[in-house]
Motif scaffolding. Structure first.
Motif, PDB file in Angstrom:
ATOM      1  N   GLU B 146      41.146  36.360  52.855  1.00  0.00           N
ATOM      2  CA  GLU B 146      42.209  37.222  52.330  1.00  0.00           C
ATOM      3  C   GLU B 146      43.235  36.404  51.553  1.00  0.00           C
ATOM      4  OE1 GLU B 146      43.566  39.373  55.689  1.00  0.00           O
ATOM      5  OE2 GLU B 146      42.034  40.932  55.440  1.00  0.00           O
ATOM      6  N   THR B 147      43.570  35.211  52.108  1.00  0.00           N
ATOM      7  CA  THR B 147      44.527  34.349  51.414  1.00  0.00           C
ATOM      8  C   THR B 147      43.984  33.956  50.053  1.00  0.00           C
ATOM      9  OG1 THR B 147      44.893  33.434  53.593  1.00  0.00           O
ATOM     10  CG2 THR B 147      46.062  32.394  51.799  1.00  0.00           C
ATOM     11  N   ALA B 148      42.695  33.631  50.025  1.00  0.00           N
ATOM     12  CA  ALA B 148      42.097  33.233  48.763  1.00  0.00           C
ATOM     13  C   ALA B 148      42.142  34.386  47.768  1.00  0.00           C
ATOM     14  CB  ALA B 148      40.655  32.792  48.991  1.00  0.00           C
ATOM     15  N   ALA B 149      41.824  35.591  48.271  1.00  0.00           N
ATOM     16  CA  ALA B 149      41.834  36.750  47.386  1.00  0.00           C
ATOM     17  C   ALA B 149      43.235  36.977  46.836  1.00  0.00           C
ATOM     18  CB  ALA B 149      41.357  37.977  48.145  1.00  0.00           C
ATOM     19  N   ARG B 150      44.216  36.790  47.719  1.00  0.00           N
ATOM     20  CA  ARG B 150      45.602  36.990  47.337  1.00  0.00           C
ATOM     21  C   ARG B 150      46.025  35.950  46.299  1.00  0.00           C
ATOM     22  NH1 ARG B 150      50.814  39.031  49.351  1.00  0.00           N
ATOM     23  NH2 ARG B 150      49.568  40.878  49.415  1.00  0.00           N
ATOM     24  N   ALA B 151      45.576  34.704  46.530  1.00  0.00           N
ATOM     25  CA  ALA B 151      45.916  33.632  45.595  1.00  0.00           C
ATOM     26  C   ALA B 151      45.344  33.976  44.223  1.00  0.00           C
ATOM     27  CB  ALA B 151      45.354  32.309  46.084  1.00  0.00           C
ATOM     28  N   LYS B 152      44.140  34.520  44.247  1.00  0.00           N
ATOM     29  CA  LYS B 152      43.500  34.895  42.987  1.00  0.00           C
ATOM     30  C   LYS B 152      44.334  35.967  42.292  1.00  0.00           C
ATOM     31  CE  LYS B 152      40.721  38.175  42.738  1.00  0.00           C
ATOM     32  NZ  LYS B 152      39.736  39.099  43.238  1.00  0.00           N
ATOM     33  N   SER B 153      44.722  36.967  43.064  1.00  0.00           N
ATOM     34  CA  SER B 153      45.438  38.062  42.421  1.00  0.00           C
ATOM     35  C   SER B 153      46.843  37.627  42.008  1.00  0.00           C
ATOM     36  CB  SER B 153      45.396  39.313  43.299  1.00  0.00           C
ATOM     37  OG  SER B 153      46.601  39.551  43.923  1.00  0.00           O
ATOM     38  N   ASP B 154      47.447  36.692  42.794  1.00  0.00           N
ATOM     39  CA  ASP B 154      48.746  36.134  42.390  1.00  0.00           C
ATOM     40  C   ASP B 154      48.624  35.383  41.073  1.00  0.00           C
ATOM     41  OD1 ASP B 154      49.998  37.143  44.516  1.00  0.00           O
ATOM     42  OD2 ASP B 154      50.100  35.277  45.676  1.00  0.00           O
ATOM     43  N   PHE B 155      47.547  34.601  40.994  1.00  0.00           N
ATOM     44  CA  PHE B 155      47.337  33.808  39.798  1.00  0.00           C
ATOM     45  C   PHE B 155      47.158  34.720  38.583  1.00  0.00           C
ATOM     46  CE2 PHE B 155      44.201  31.993  36.845  1.00  0.00           C
ATOM     47  CZ  PHE B 155      44.944  30.941  36.370  1.00  0.00           C
ATOM     48  N   LEU B 156      46.312  35.724  38.766  1.00  0.00           N
ATOM     49  CA  LEU B 156      46.080  36.671  37.671  1.00  0.00           C
ATOM     50  C   LEU B 156      47.382  37.309  37.237  1.00  0.00           C
ATOM     51  CD1 LEU B 156      42.807  38.532  38.621  1.00  0.00           C
ATOM     52  CD2 LEU B 156      43.250  37.189  36.592  1.00  0.00           C
TER      53      LEU B 156
END
Lengths: 130, 644
Positions: B146-156
């Motif tokens: 979930e953290t990774a997914a969040r990091a991805k969406s934060d980055f985007l």
């Protein structure tokens, strides 16, 4: 789904009641004693509540005590573990200590005010009630 | 071993010949009971997971209690025999059974039973511990994912913001470009730049929307609009493209009424669906857009459909197309372009509108995307429209002065240009601090603040300006807030800091003009809902954000102001006069919850302060705080009465 909404504030309980009304039947209790009475009456009649939304700060018997009483009533009838009513504490965010305390008394979840449809649905889904 | 075998033989022989002594039966029953009780004890103490096991056991016992006596005897016999087998009753014979020693054997035997059962329980316990460990690991893995997914969406999200800011100034400058003296070729180039820039920003917006949906940050607005008109406006954008491709686009509708909803998001869904249809329909094909409305009570029900004669989607791929970054065929991205997010966003938006986007399609036969939603009817039946010239006329030559703060030089210049076009004399500042300094020196009719600025950001600047005005006892100057960030919470923070209205970036001349005009022409200090904001209308917010019906919202609000609020204030006042801190705390807590539930956030915050100062036993602080609560409550009431 049969629900019991326990809150001493009209605004809070009306919102929850309206949100639940599309998902099932819901009753209202305005203080701790009423909540325990409603719960034990439903239990006696063989049609217990599936879920109870319980405010923590209630006049008279507070939410924590109500939670304990309900678990005692269930225990006395040999209901325990996964078969008991799902109890969701409704609270403001800063009451986190209270939530932690409630978890040790075996509540199943909590709902932070302001209560919204999405939040309510999510927790009911998480607890597999709907 | 030999000894053991002989003992078993003896036991079996005894069993076969039915050679039982009463003492042996007594022993067997005690063993059974001991085993049962120990098992029960261990099971319950090991872990709550076993409670379900106990529950099953309880069910078995309750069934057992209801059966007839002979059957009971039969079951008892089976159970006891089974238990006897398990508990290696043979041991009795190993030590040599003797009728003379039942008294000695029994405790000994019980100890053995308990030991056996204990080890049995321990092994269960260990197994359980392994399971727990595995569960924890799974949880950890889930969190990490979930953290990774969040990091991805934060980055985007961050990336998109970064791209959006320069894009905004590109778009703005194109809009400002004087086209009168250009050659035909130059005009052509300009229109290519413009259409590409618009394409690019729509892709960025897609990504932003997607990240917002992923983080549950997308909230639908509720403003009056006409869905049929909105859709036909959207379709106009495709006219040229359709003509180029030789595709006919037809809109069928039965005059839908004005409804409260989110025109932007509905338009987005239609844009995406029609855009896809255009993309995947070969020359000479046709696209039908259908809007079927039906009014029931104060709700309007819509069936919306986009049909094409395109390449279609294979049945096994139909589910996939609603997933993020998926197109039914990866080569499609190469051939047709796009982010692969369009349908995901559409489907999520339709979900937010409480509908479900469905697809019916066959390869080569075209596709049909359809969904049903409902919206409450709006009170109005006509929306006021103003042309650009009308808007410019609103600002008499050089009558108004403005102060603009924006850190990006291009954007600042653009804003100054726009103001010039509106015949407003303007000063520019590159951060909140500079703006505040200018504000103290000059005299401005309106202040325009960007949200995100170095040194002092827009929210702080607004707060400083309001503080300064208060000190000087001056009339508050209208503040227009600008931001590329479109989260409602941020809008709120800006409004709370003292801004009067909010304009979303990219700033368009028309929106800016309308916003400035409305803040200039409203009573000082009033908050103006921005073009498409949920605004400060409590009823709208309750229907949109909480998700309750408008009637219930109305009932709850009138009950709150009519009954709860006076009652709670009375309780607090009463408790304050009795100096009963516990009662003050309780009263403040109740009002805090109720106020927060209907978005009276300032009142709720004030109650929180009162609650904590009462809890901390600070008498003077409590009294002052209670005063503030009364004032905020009265403000809220007055505001409410004005609106209804």
């Amino acid at each position: 789904m049969k629900a019991l909404v326990v809150d001493d504030d009209f605004t809070c309980r009306s919102i929850l009641n309206d949100l639940i009304s599309t998902l099932g039947k819901s009753d209202i209790a305005v203080n701790g004693n009423e909540a325990v009475d409603a719960f034990s009456a439903a239990l006696e009649s063989g049609d217990p509540y599936d879920v109870i939304f319980l405010d923590i700060m209630l006049p008279g018997m507070n939410g924590q005590e109500v939670l304990r009483k309900i678990r005692e009533l269930e225990k006395a009838r040999g209901i325990g573990g996964l078969d008991g009513a799902k109890i969701i504490m409704t609270t403001m965010l800063e009451d986190f200590d209270n939530i932690k305390k409630a978890f040790t008394e075996q509540c199943e979840g909590y709902l932070v005010k302001p209560v919204t449809r999405d939040k309510t649905r999510k927790i009911l889904k998480d607890l597999e009630i709907i | 071993m030999v000894f053991f075998k002989r003992a078993i033989d003896t036991y079996i022989e005894n069993r076969l010949t039915g050679n039982y002594s009463p003492a042996l039966s007594y022993l067997r029953i005690s063993v059974g009971c001991a085993l049962f009780i120990t098992l029960l004890f261990i099971q319950t103490s090991v872990d709550p997971v076993y409670r379900s096991f106990i529950a099953q056991l309880q069910v078995l016992i309750s069934i057992y209690l209801t059966v007839s006596i002979p059957l009971k005897g039969f079951i008892t016999a089976i159970v006891i025999n089974a238990v006897e087998m398990i508990v290696v009753a043979d041991i009795v014979f190993v030590i040599g059974y003797s009728e003379a020693f039942p008294g000695i054997i029994l405790p000994f035997f019980t100890i053995i039973t308990i030991t056996v059962v204990y080890y049995f329980g321990r092994s269960l316990f260990d197994k359980n511990r392994i399971l727990f460990k595995q569960r924890d690991e799974l949880f950890r893995a889930k969190n990490e994912a979930e953290t990774a997914a969040r990091a991805k969406s934060d980055f985007l999200s961050a990336m998109s913001h970064e791209i959006r800011t320069p894009m905004n100034s590109i778009l703005g400058y194109i809009e400002m470009m004087p086209t009168d003296n250009l050659t035909k070729e130059q005009k052509n180039h300009l229109s290519v730049i413009s259409s590409n820039a618009h394409d690019l920003i729509s892709i960025i917006n897609d990504i932003l929307d997607f990240t917002k949906i992923e983080r549950d940050k997308l909230v639908l607005e509720s403003v009056p609009f006409n869905p049929a008109r909105k859709i036909s406006l959207v379709l106009k954008l495709f006219e040229l493209k359709a003509k180029e491709k030789g595709i006919t686009v037809t809109f069928h509708h039965n005059n839908a009424p004005f409804c409260n909803g989110d025109p932007l998001r509905l338009g987005q869904v239609i844009t995406n669906l029609v855009g896809n249809a255009l993309k995947f329909t070969p020359e000479g094909g046709s696209i039908d857009v259908i809007l079927d409305s039906k009014v029931e009570g104060d709700m309007c029900f819509f069936n919306i459909e986009v049909r094409d004669t395109g390449i279609g989607i294979a049945p096994e791929k139909q589910k996939m197309i609603f997933e993020a970054f998926m197109q039914s065929d990866p080569t499609i991205i190469e051939k047709y372009g796009g982010t692969g997010l369009g349908l995901t966003i559409c489907s999520q938006i339709v979900n937010l509108m409480e509908g479900k986007l469905l697809v019916e399609s066959a390869p080569g036969k075209g596709s049909r995307f359809y969904f049903s939603i409902k919206m409450p009817l709006a009170a109005i039946s006509e929306e006021p429209q103003k042309t650009m010239d009308d808007l410019i006329e609103l600002f008499p030559e050089k009558k108004y002065t403005a102060l603009v703060a924006e850190d990006a030089p291009d954007s600042l210049n653009l804003l100054l240009l726009m103001l010039e076009k509106l015949r407003i004399t303007a000063d520019g500042a590159v951060n909140g601090k500079e703006a505040f300094d200018l504000f103290r020196k000059g005299r401005y009719d309106v202040v325009i603040l960007d949200g995100n600025m170095p040194v002092m950001n827009g929210t702080e600047a607004a707060r400083e300006i309001r503080k300064y005005e208060k000190e000087k006892k001056a009339q508050p100057t209208p503040i227009v807030a600008l931001s590329a960030k479109v989260l409602i919470s941020e809008k709120e923070e800006f409004l709370k800091a003292g801004a009067n209205t909010f304009v979303e970036k990219p700033v368009f001349l028309k929106t800016l003009a309308q916003s400035i005009h409305s803040v200039l022409n409203s009573p000082a200090g009033e908050i103006i809902p921005s073009g498409a904001s949920v605004g400060n209308d409590i009823l709208s917010r309750m229907t949109a954000e909480i998700g309750i019906s408008r009637e219930t919202a109305r009932m709850i609000i009138s009950e709150f102001f009519g009954k709860s609020l006076p009652e709670y204030l009375g309780n607090i006042r009463d408790a304050v006069s009795r100096k009963n801190l516990a009662d003050i705390e309780r009263g403040a807590h109740r009002l805090k919850g109720a106020a927060a539930s209907i978005f009276l956030n300032t009142l709720s915050d004030e109650c929180r302060v009162l609650e904590s100062s009462a809890r901390n036993g600070n008498n003077s602080e409590t009294e002052a705080s209670a005063e503030r609560v009364y004032r905020k409550a009265l403000d809220a009431q007055a505001q409410f009465e004005q609106k209804v």
